[in-house]
Design an enzyme around this catalytic site. Structure first.
Site, mmCIF file in Angstrom:
data_model
loop_
_atom_site.group_PDB
_atom_site.id
_atom_site.type_symbol
_atom_site.label_atom_id
_atom_site.label_comp_id
_atom_site.label_asym_id
_atom_site.label_seq_id
_atom_site.Cartn_x
_atom_site.Cartn_y
_atom_site.Cartn_z
ATOM 1 C CG ASP A 229 -1.912 -1.118 1.209
ATOM 2 O OD1 ASP A 229 -2.988 -0.949 0.640
ATOM 3 O OD2 ASP A 229 -1.600 -2.182 1.773
ATOM 4 C CB SER A 230 3.764 2.268 2.052
ATOM 5 O OG SER A 230 3.096 2.156 3.289
#
Length: 428
Positions: A193-194
């Site tokens: 996600d990051s």
């Protein structure tokens, strides 16, 4: 009171600066850019934070009743989810119910007044709501629509749901992560996600740059797995050129030796990356074995890889003979690439990270707290202030009044229908 970043003053926690919340006479690089964030959870809000870090105004649309689901994640302190606080400090929260046609109409009208719409719905959802790019761009030709999804807006898997864990396994990351005798392993944090969020911010800024020349916006399409697949190195090229499937190799790189993580004599850990020939020779000097430079087992990287287990055992025994601080001091004197294996306490107490990387998160129930600041530094921009995490819909009334010129009566009517909210008691 100020800190120093790149030799420039950065405001301390709570210190007031310009109206956009960022210091510096030159102004932040994204000053004047307004982002409408429709994303939830981690990836899209990470992109929103990246943009906010460099001066964009980020207006976050949340469900008026429940808010972003990340508000309910753990760990929490005093009822505030730490992950939500880290990604959403300094944003404005507007409560709009997108399940209602009137809510979707508000979003369409907002999209006509902003520079960027950032969303993370399953592909096709915006189109079902009448909010596809063709509709939004008809009202706002310069709009940048940044879309983050599990598998992207195209391809056979476009409609599949996807979270970070799925991206970490589908990309090949989990298969290559771990030890040869351990199962494939995903990280205990939002890695995919990051990386996707940072990539989405990069794509957004790239498109804004193109818009400055053409006047036209575009669609930025980010799949959770693709940035992660890119950073896996030569896994795909290796297979397609040699037929070799990369396997798990633990803390080694599989391509250079010696490299790894080792326990010192006091039980603390450190890493060594002798990934170039010169660094390997300097490591041998530090270990008191300069003769390894002429040893046919260790003289070249190819030879070291062939005798990797033997060399790793020698390095591990040398590290284990003394406390970590002594080993690191020796390595530093010989300019060997090495570092402690830090936990959170180590990071917070480290003077380098305190000066350069960690910033205050003020104005919350978390008390005195630190978070990692922007992921890069600009010489002419001192960085943002992280002051306050918005409550659900905290900025509904002022943002809709400003951006859409809604009257108190119109807001009250939308509030009564629960299209927007929560509204302050004084709205009539």
């Amino acid at each position: 009171m100020t800190d120093k970043v790149n030799g420039r003053a950065r405001p301390a926690a709570g210190e007031r600066t310009s109206a956009d919340g960022c210091a510096g006479a030159d102004g932040p690089p994204l000053a004047g850019v307004t982002v409408l964030e429709l994303g939830t959870m981690y990836a899209a809000p990470t992109a929103g934070r990246m943009l906010r870090d460099f001066g964009a105004r980020v207006v976050k649309v949340e469900d008026p009743a429940t808010g972003d689901y990340a508000r309910h994640w753990t760990p929490q302190h005093e009822g505030l989810a730490l992950g939500f606080a880290r990604l959403n400090a300094g944003k404005e929260s507007v409560g709009i119910d997108l399940r209602q046609p009137a809510g979707r109409d508000l979003v369409r009208r907002l999209a006509a007044r902003v520079d960027v719409v950032l969303e993370s719905f399953r592909p096709g959802r915006l189109e079902e709501w009448g909010l596809g790019y063709d509709v939004l761009a008809a009202d706002n030709p310069g709009l940048v629509l940044t879309r983050v999804s599990g598998f992207g807006q195209t391809g056979p898997y476009r409609e599949r749901p996807g979270f970070g864990t799925v991206a970490e396994t589908a990309s090949g990351y989990a298969f290559t992560n771990g030890w040869p005798d351990s199962p494939p392993t995903s990280p205990p944090f939002g890695f995919a996600d990051s990386i996707a969020g940072i990539s989405a911010a990069y794509g957004t800024v790239t498109t804004l740059l193109a818009r400055s020349r053409t006047g036209l916006g575009d669609v930025v399409d980010v799949a959770l797995y693709e940035p992660l697949m890119f950073i896996l190195g030569d896994m795909i090229l290796r297979y397609t050129s040699t037929g070799e499937v990369q396997q798990r190799v633990g803390n080694g790189s599989g391509s250079a030796s010696p490299r790894g993580i080792y326990p010192a004599g006091d039980g603390r850990w450190l890493s060594i990356a002798a990934s170039s020939q010169r660094i390997a020779l300097r490591l041998f000097e530090a270990m008191g074995h300069p003769e390894f430079a002429d040893d046919p087992r260790f003289a070249t990287n190819t030879a070291r890889m062939e005798h990797n287990d033997e060399l790793q055992g020698i390095v591990a025994a040398w590290v284990a003979a003394r406390p970590r601080a002594e080993v690191l001091a020796d390595l530093d004197r010989h300019e060997v690439v090495a570092a402690p294996v830090n936990d959170a306490r180590d990071v917070v107490e480290d003077p380098h990270f305190r000066e350069r990387t960690l910033v205050d998160l003020a104005g919350t129930v978390l008390g005195p707290a630190l978070v990692p600041g922007p992921i890069l530094h600009l010489g002419g921009y001192p960085g943002p202030v992280y002051d306050g995490v918005p409550e659900i819909g905290e900025h509904t009334e002022p943002a809709l009044r400003e951006l859409l010129a809604l009257s108190p009566a119109e807001l009250a009517g939308l509030g009564a229908e629960r299209v927007v909210g929560p509204l302050r008691a004084g709205v009539r």
